[in-house]
Design a protein around this motif. Sequence first.
Motif, PDB file in Angstrom:
ATOM      1  N   ALA A 309       0.830  -1.201   0.000  1.00  0.00           N
ATOM      2  CA  ALA A 309       0.000   0.000   0.000  1.00  0.00           C
ATOM      3  C   ALA A 309       0.867   1.256   0.000  1.00  0.00           C
ATOM      4  O   ALA A 309       0.567   2.231  -0.710  1.00  0.00           O
ATOM      5  CB  ALA A 309      -0.933  -0.004   1.212  1.00  0.00           C
ATOM      6  N   ARG A 310       1.928   1.239   0.784  1.00  0.00           N
ATOM      7  CA  ARG A 310       2.829   2.395   0.833  1.00  0.00           C
ATOM      8  C   ARG A 310       3.455   2.655  -0.537  1.00  0.00           C
ATOM      9  O   ARG A 310       3.541   3.804  -0.999  1.00  0.00           O
ATOM     10  CB  ARG A 310       3.911   2.156   1.886  1.00  0.00           C
ATOM     11  N   ARG A 311       3.885   1.594  -1.213  1.00  0.00           N
ATOM     12  CA  ARG A 311       4.476   1.759  -2.541  1.00  0.00           C
ATOM     13  C   ARG A 311       3.455   2.268  -3.542  1.00  0.00           C
ATOM     14  O   ARG A 311       3.791   3.035  -4.454  1.00  0.00           O
ATOM     15  CB  ARG A 311       5.083   0.434  -2.999  1.00  0.00           C
ATOM     16  N   MET A 312       2.191   1.895  -3.366  1.00  0.00           N
ATOM     17  CA  MET A 312       1.142   2.390  -4.259  1.00  0.00           C
ATOM     18  C   MET A 312       0.962   3.896  -4.076  1.00  0.00           C
ATOM     19  O   MET A 312       0.826   4.644  -5.056  1.00  0.00           O
ATOM     20  CB  MET A 312      -0.170   1.649  -3.979  1.00  0.00           C
ATOM     21  N   LEU A 313       0.965   4.367  -2.836  1.00  0.00           N
ATOM     22  CA  LEU A 313       0.862   5.803  -2.596  1.00  0.00           C
ATOM     23  C   LEU A 313       2.099   6.529  -3.107  1.00  0.00           C
ATOM     24  O   LEU A 313       2.000   7.617  -3.681  1.00  0.00           O
ATOM     25  CB  LEU A 313       0.664   6.088  -1.109  1.00  0.00           C
ATOM     26  N   ASP A 314       3.257   5.925  -2.910  1.00  0.00           N
ATOM     27  CA  ASP A 314       4.493   6.533  -3.404  1.00  0.00           C
ATOM     28  C   ASP A 314       4.476   6.654  -4.929  1.00  0.00           C
ATOM     29  O   ASP A 314       5.105   7.559  -5.498  1.00  0.00           O
ATOM     30  CB  ASP A 314       5.703   5.723  -2.961  1.00  0.00           C
ATOM     31  N   ALA A 315       3.774   5.741  -5.599  1.00  0.00           N
ATOM     32  CA  ALA A 315       3.677   5.787  -7.063  1.00  0.00           C
ATOM     33  C   ALA A 315       2.741   6.883  -7.546  1.00  0.00           C
ATOM     34  O   ALA A 315       2.756   7.232  -8.730  1.00  0.00           O
ATOM     35  CB  ALA A 315       3.207   4.432  -7.594  1.00  0.00           C
ATOM     36  N   GLY A 316       1.898   7.401  -6.637  1.00  0.00           N
ATOM     37  CA  GLY A 316       1.017   8.488  -7.026  1.00  0.00           C
ATOM     38  C   GLY A 316      -0.433   8.338  -6.632  1.00  0.00           C
ATOM     39  O   GLY A 316      -1.245   9.229  -6.881  1.00  0.00           O
ATOM     40  N   ALA A 317      -0.799   7.214  -6.025  1.00  0.00           N
ATOM     41  CA  ALA A 317      -2.185   7.038  -5.589  1.00  0.00           C
ATOM     42  C   ALA A 317      -2.487   7.927  -4.385  1.00  0.00           C
ATOM     43  O   ALA A 317      -1.609   8.210  -3.566  1.00  0.00           O
ATOM     44  CB  ALA A 317      -2.450   5.576  -5.220  1.00  0.00           C
ATOM     45  N   SER A 318      -3.737   8.370  -4.287  1.00  0.00           N
ATOM     46  CA  SER A 318      -4.188   9.141  -3.127  1.00  0.00           C
ATOM     47  C   SER A 318      -4.875   8.258  -2.095  1.00  0.00           C
ATOM     48  O   SER A 318      -4.853   8.548  -0.904  1.00  0.00           O
ATOM     49  CB  SER A 318      -5.166  10.230  -3.581  1.00  0.00           C
ATOM     50  N   LEU A 319      -5.498   7.179  -2.585  1.00  0.00           N
ATOM     51  CA  LEU A 319      -6.188   6.207  -1.743  1.00  0.00           C
ATOM     52  C   LEU A 319      -5.873   4.824  -2.279  1.00  0.00           C
ATOM     53  O   LEU A 319      -5.412   4.681  -3.421  1.00  0.00           O
ATOM     54  CB  LEU A 319      -7.709   6.431  -1.779  1.00  0.00           C
ATOM     55  N   VAL A 320      -6.138   3.793  -1.483  1.00  0.00           N
ATOM     56  CA  VAL A 320      -5.984   2.422  -1.961  1.00  0.00           C
ATOM     57  C   VAL A 320      -7.250   1.640  -1.642  1.00  0.00           C
ATOM     58  O   VAL A 320      -8.029   2.002  -0.758  1.00  0.00           O
ATOM     59  CB  VAL A 320      -4.762   1.712  -1.333  1.00  0.00           C
ATOM     60  N   GLN A 321      -7.436   0.567  -2.399  1.00  0.00           N
ATOM     61  CA  GLN A 321      -8.522  -0.370  -2.135  1.00  0.00           C
ATOM     62  C   GLN A 321      -7.963  -1.781  -2.092  1.00  0.00           C
ATOM     63  O   GLN A 321      -6.965  -2.089  -2.754  1.00  0.00           O
ATOM     64  CB  GLN A 321      -9.591  -0.305  -3.231  1.00  0.00           C
ATOM     65  N   VAL A 322      -8.627  -2.645  -1.331  1.00  0.00           N
ATOM     66  CA  VAL A 322      -8.252  -4.057  -1.282  1.00  0.00           C
ATOM     67  C   VAL A 322      -9.487  -4.919  -1.487  1.00  0.00           C
ATOM     68  O   VAL A 322     -10.600  -4.538  -1.135  1.00  0.00           O
ATOM     69  CB  VAL A 322      -7.564  -4.436   0.047  1.00  0.00           C
ATOM     70  N   TYR A 323      -9.267  -6.074  -2.080  1.00  0.00           N
ATOM     71  CA  TYR A 323     -10.300  -7.093  -2.236  1.00  0.00           C
ATOM     72  C   TYR A 323      -9.650  -8.468  -2.038  1.00  0.00           C
ATOM     73  O   TYR A 323      -9.847  -9.122  -1.030  1.00  0.00           O
ATOM     74  CB  TYR A 323     -10.962  -6.980  -3.607  1.00  0.00           C
ATOM     75  N   THR A 324      -8.800  -8.863  -3.002  1.00  0.00           N
ATOM     76  CA  THR A 324      -8.179 -10.183  -2.916  1.00  0.00           C
ATOM     77  C   THR A 324      -7.338 -10.318  -1.653  1.00  0.00           C
ATOM     78  O   THR A 324      -7.396 -11.343  -0.962  1.00  0.00           O
ATOM     79  CB  THR A 324      -7.318 -10.444  -4.161  1.00  0.00           C
ATOM     80  N   GLY A 325      -6.560  -9.286  -1.326  1.00  0.00           N
ATOM     81  CA  GLY A 325      -5.757  -9.331  -0.114  1.00  0.00           C
ATOM     82  C   GLY A 325      -6.613  -9.513   1.124  1.00  0.00           C
ATOM     83  O   GLY A 325      -6.265 -10.275   2.037  1.00  0.00           O
ATOM     84  N   PHE A 326      -7.754  -8.824   1.165  1.00  0.00           N
ATOM     85  CA  PHE A 326      -8.667  -8.955   2.309  1.00  0.00           C
ATOM     86  C   PHE A 326      -9.257 -10.356   2.360  1.00  0.00           C
ATOM     87  O   PHE A 326      -9.350 -10.967   3.430  1.00  0.00           O
ATOM     88  CB  PHE A 326      -9.775  -7.907   2.206  1.00  0.00           C
ATOM     89  N   ALA A 327      -9.654 -10.879   1.185  1.00  0.00           N
ATOM     90  CA  ALA A 327     -10.242 -12.219   1.147  1.00  0.00           C
ATOM     91  C   ALA A 327      -9.247 -13.289   1.593  1.00  0.00           C
ATOM     92  O   ALA A 327      -9.624 -14.258   2.258  1.00  0.00           O
ATOM     93  CB  ALA A 327     -10.736 -12.519  -0.266  1.00  0.00           C
ATOM     94  N   LEU A 328      -7.979 -13.104   1.246  1.00  0.00           N
ATOM     95  CA  LEU A 328      -6.972 -14.109   1.560  1.00  0.00           C
ATOM     96  C   LEU A 328      -6.380 -13.953   2.956  1.00  0.00           C
ATOM     97  O   LEU A 328      -5.999 -14.936   3.589  1.00  0.00           O
ATOM     98  CB  LEU A 328      -5.846 -14.066   0.532  1.00  0.00           C
ATOM     99  N   LYS A 329      -6.273 -12.728   3.442  1.00  0.00           N
ATOM    100  CA  LYS A 329      -5.546 -12.472   4.683  1.00  0.00           C
ATOM    101  C   LYS A 329      -6.425 -11.969   5.827  1.00  0.00           C
ATOM    102  O   LYS A 329      -5.972 -11.897   6.970  1.00  0.00           O
ATOM    103  CB  LYS A 329      -4.405 -11.479   4.419  1.00  0.00           C
ATOM    104  N   GLY A 330      -7.673 -11.576   5.531  1.00  0.00           N
ATOM    105  CA  GLY A 330      -8.579 -11.184   6.588  1.00  0.00           C
ATOM    106  C   GLY A 330      -8.418  -9.745   7.035  1.00  0.00           C
ATOM    107  O   GLY A 330      -7.603  -8.984   6.494  1.00  0.00           O
ATOM    108  N   PRO A 331      -9.191  -9.339   8.046  1.00  0.00           N
ATOM    109  CA  PRO A 331      -9.218  -7.938   8.478  1.00  0.00           C
ATOM    110  C   PRO A 331      -7.907  -7.433   9.070  1.00  0.00           C
ATOM    111  O   PRO A 331      -7.679  -6.224   9.132  1.00  0.00           O
ATOM    112  CB  PRO A 331     -10.334  -7.902   9.525  1.00  0.00           C
ATOM    113  N   GLY A 332      -7.029  -8.336   9.473  1.00  0.00           N
ATOM    114  CA  GLY A 332      -5.738  -7.889   9.987  1.00  0.00           C
ATOM    115  C   GLY A 332      -4.947  -7.114   8.944  1.00  0.00           C
ATOM    116  O   GLY A 332      -4.143  -6.238   9.291  1.00  0.00           O
ATOM    117  N   LEU A 333      -5.182  -7.419   7.652  1.00  0.00           N
ATOM    118  CA  LEU A 333      -4.494  -6.696   6.588  1.00  0.00           C
ATOM    119  C   LEU A 333      -4.891  -5.226   6.583  1.00  0.00           C
ATOM    120  O   LEU A 333      -4.039  -4.346   6.377  1.00  0.00           O
ATOM    121  CB  LEU A 333      -4.814  -7.320   5.229  1.00  0.00           C
ATOM    122  N   VAL A 334      -6.169  -4.946   6.806  1.00  0.00           N
ATOM    123  CA  VAL A 334      -6.640  -3.556   6.814  1.00  0.00           C
ATOM    124  C   VAL A 334      -5.959  -2.779   7.933  1.00  0.00           C
ATOM    125  O   VAL A 334      -5.505  -1.645   7.745  1.00  0.00           O
ATOM    126  CB  VAL A 334      -8.177  -3.500   6.969  1.00  0.00           C
TER     127      VAL A 334
END
Length: 345
Positions: A309-334
């Motif tokens: 997520a940090r690298r995504m913001l460093d690339a220029g994103a203002s916000l991030v979204q998760v789906y697959t990561g959340f499904a695979l790793k659960g709420p601890g990822l958030v």
Amino acid sequence: MLFEKLLRPALYRLNGNDAETVHERTVRLLSLLPADPPLLRGIYAEDDPATVFGLRFPNRVGLAAGMDKDGRALHAWPALGFGFVEVGTVTRLAQPGNPKPRLFTLAGNDAVINRMGFNNSGADALAARLAARGKPAVPLGISIGKSKVVPLDEAVEDYRYSLRTLYPHADYFAVNVSSPNTPGLRELQDRAALAELLGELRRTSAELAGDREPTPLLVKVAPDLTDSALAELLEVCDEHGVAGLIATNTTLSREGLTGQEAVLGKETGGLSGRPLTARAREVVGFVHRQTGGRLPVIGVGGILSGADARRMLDAGASLVQVYTGFALKGPGLVREINRTLGGWR
């Protein structure tokens, strides 16, 4: 780790290794929780406010479209730490989606293949649910797409119907023209088709807003576009006052799949997760450079850690979204992402 090592394997064993059944039962369970569930309050919630395209977000981590298509568990997501929620993709017409099986988990590759096909209850049903139950305690995005049975030359009115129906409830709209699972949909990313669609949606939004500021319109793009095609798409977005971009949707590429699960790569549909990490970040970086940082980007695709997520913001994103990561790793990822991004500037 508890989710990955114990809970997720147990869920799959109990549901015959059927990924869609696990997904459906998880959302159903979350839908039964009360607003602001006391057992979760303070465990996962994290605050690090940001203002993007005129909206204030309590933190930069959102739930991507696809997890809660029909908005059934809206009040549970903020308690799990999400700073915004995107529902859908919703279509004007209710539709069952593609035949099953259509969702495949590739846990060894931290990936998922889906060919769901915009299965949802339709714009009218979502509007009725939001009117009855209210919105979540965080900004709500609504992803709108084309009904499968509607011809491409009638797509504009199909999108406009969903926009009009759901306009009172959305904090922003995501215009999905990039799913690989609705035949012909990606043709709407072409200059002429996209210009017509965005022009009509902008006009409709301005009419519905009246004296208020129109609800932001964002465009969700495919990771499979060439740089020249993406640059052309950005020109169209600029011409029509698009508020932001969502980069990216799932990919048709199977590059990066390894091991025995590579056999599942033969399944048709969009690939998400770790194999998309680098490409999604490349697209975000390209958009940021091409627009001089003027166009806010929601980065999504292959975010499976706080560092991603940090690298995504460093690339220029203002916000991030998760789906697959959340499904695979659960709420601890958030929670991990929120803590990693805390105070990011």
